[in-house]
Design an enzyme around this catalytic site. Structure first.
Site, short mmCIF file in Angstrom:
data_model
loop_
_atom_site.label_atom_id
_atom_site.label_comp_id
_atom_site.label_asym_id
_atom_site.label_seq_id
_atom_site.Cartn_x
_atom_site.Cartn_y
_atom_site.Cartn_z
CE LYS A 96 25.00 -20.43 5.96
NZ LYS A 96 26.03 -21.38 5.12
CG ASN A 123 22.57 -17.34 7.04
OD1 ASN A 123 21.81 -16.67 5.90
ND2 ASN A 123 24.06 -16.86 7.06
CD GLU A 149 28.63 -18.79 10.94
OE1 GLU A 149 27.45 -19.48 11.40
OE2 GLU A 149 28.71 -18.19 9.29
CG HIS A 192 28.50 -15.82 6.55
ND1 HIS A 192 28.96 -16.77 5.51
CD2 HIS A 192 28.02 -16.17 7.46
CE1 HIS A 192 28.30 -18.41 6.29
NE2 HIS A 192 27.45 -18.01 7.14
#
Ligand code: 13P
Length: 257
Positions: A12, A10, A176, A99
């Site tokens: 981002k 990821n 997470e 997320h």
């Protein structure tokens, strides 16, 4: 058949269009080699503008491309949003939703996340659904109550009737803990074993018709990857910072293979 172990990078908003493409072109042969390891699924999640170029670069290979979000709507007057149909058309086969950064900065809610699951499955895109508690929740012993709250609308979407309408019934759920993201904190094995055991029981009980794989994310690096991979129930990693450095990403995959 053995379940593949997932490595999801990821990126981002840390990697620009140019940086993302340079990374992929420069490391293309090695990335192809890593993605071809047996029982391994390698997925790269760059920013929206880069998706098509990277998907083209790795077309017909074992490397997959993921978006970092999508709209809860299929089409219409939703300025600035990206629909799952377009994601499928540019070559995305995975999409991260829920997320903690999207929840915090874009106000994404559990109900919206559940709608996104449906939009993605409709397009045969595998959702990567992120869940996790804050440090305060953890300290107050609220982890499981919070995970249950985040999973409730999702499990309602993943009813067998809804699933039979889609060809894809695979979902990845990434635990997470917010306090482990970007902090360098590695959670204790005992604690993670407890969480993943709870998640396995929860998914088997409430989403028995969905093909669910559980992932872990939060400060994964080449030093802690081996220990984390050995925890029962963890079948993949969602990797942030370390995935921006090819040598580190490679080490994480090779050292845990
Ligand atoms: P870090 O690996 O940088 O902690 O990020 C984790 C993450 O948020 C992946 O989605």
């Amino acid at each position: 058949m053995k379940q593949p172990f997932f490595y999801i990078a990821n990126w981002k908003m840390n990697s620009s269009f140019e940086q993302s493409l340079t990374f992929c072109m420069h490391n293309q042969p090695a990335l192809l080699q890593l993605s071809a390891y047996p029982d391994t699924t390698l997925v790269i999640a760059p920013s929206f503008p880069t998706l098509y170029a990277i998907a083209q670069l790795f077309e017909n290979s074992a490397l997959h491309v993921s978006a970092q979000n999508c709209s809860e709507y299929t089409h219409g007057a939703y300025t600035g949003q990206v629909d799952s149909t377009s994601l499928a058309q540019v070559g995305c086969t995975y999409c991260i939703i829920g997320h903690s950064e999207t929840r915090a900065y874009c106000g994404e809610t559990d109900a919206q996340i559940a709608k996104k699951v449906n939009c993605l499955l409709e397009q045969n895109i595998t959702p990567i659904i992120c869940i996790g508690e804050t440090k305060a929740d953890y300290e107050q012993g609220k982890t499981f109550a919070l995970l249950e709250q985040q999973l409730l609308p999702i499990r309602k979407v993943l009813t067998s009737e809804a699933l039979t309408a889609h060809t894809n019934n695979r979902c990845l759920i990434a635990y997470e803990p917010i306090w482990a993201i970007g902090t360098g904190i590695t959670l204790l094995t005992d604690y993670l074993t407890k969480v993943f055991s709870w998640l396995q029981v929860y998914c088997a009980k409430h989403m028995p018709n969905t093909n669910i794989t559980l992932l872990y994310g939060g400060s994964i690096d080449e030093n802690n990857a081996g220990t984390l991979k050995a925890i029962d129930g963890i079948n993949g990693f969602l990797i942030g910072g370390a995935s921006l450095d090819f040598q580190k990403l490679q080490k994480i995959i090779v050292c845990t293979y």
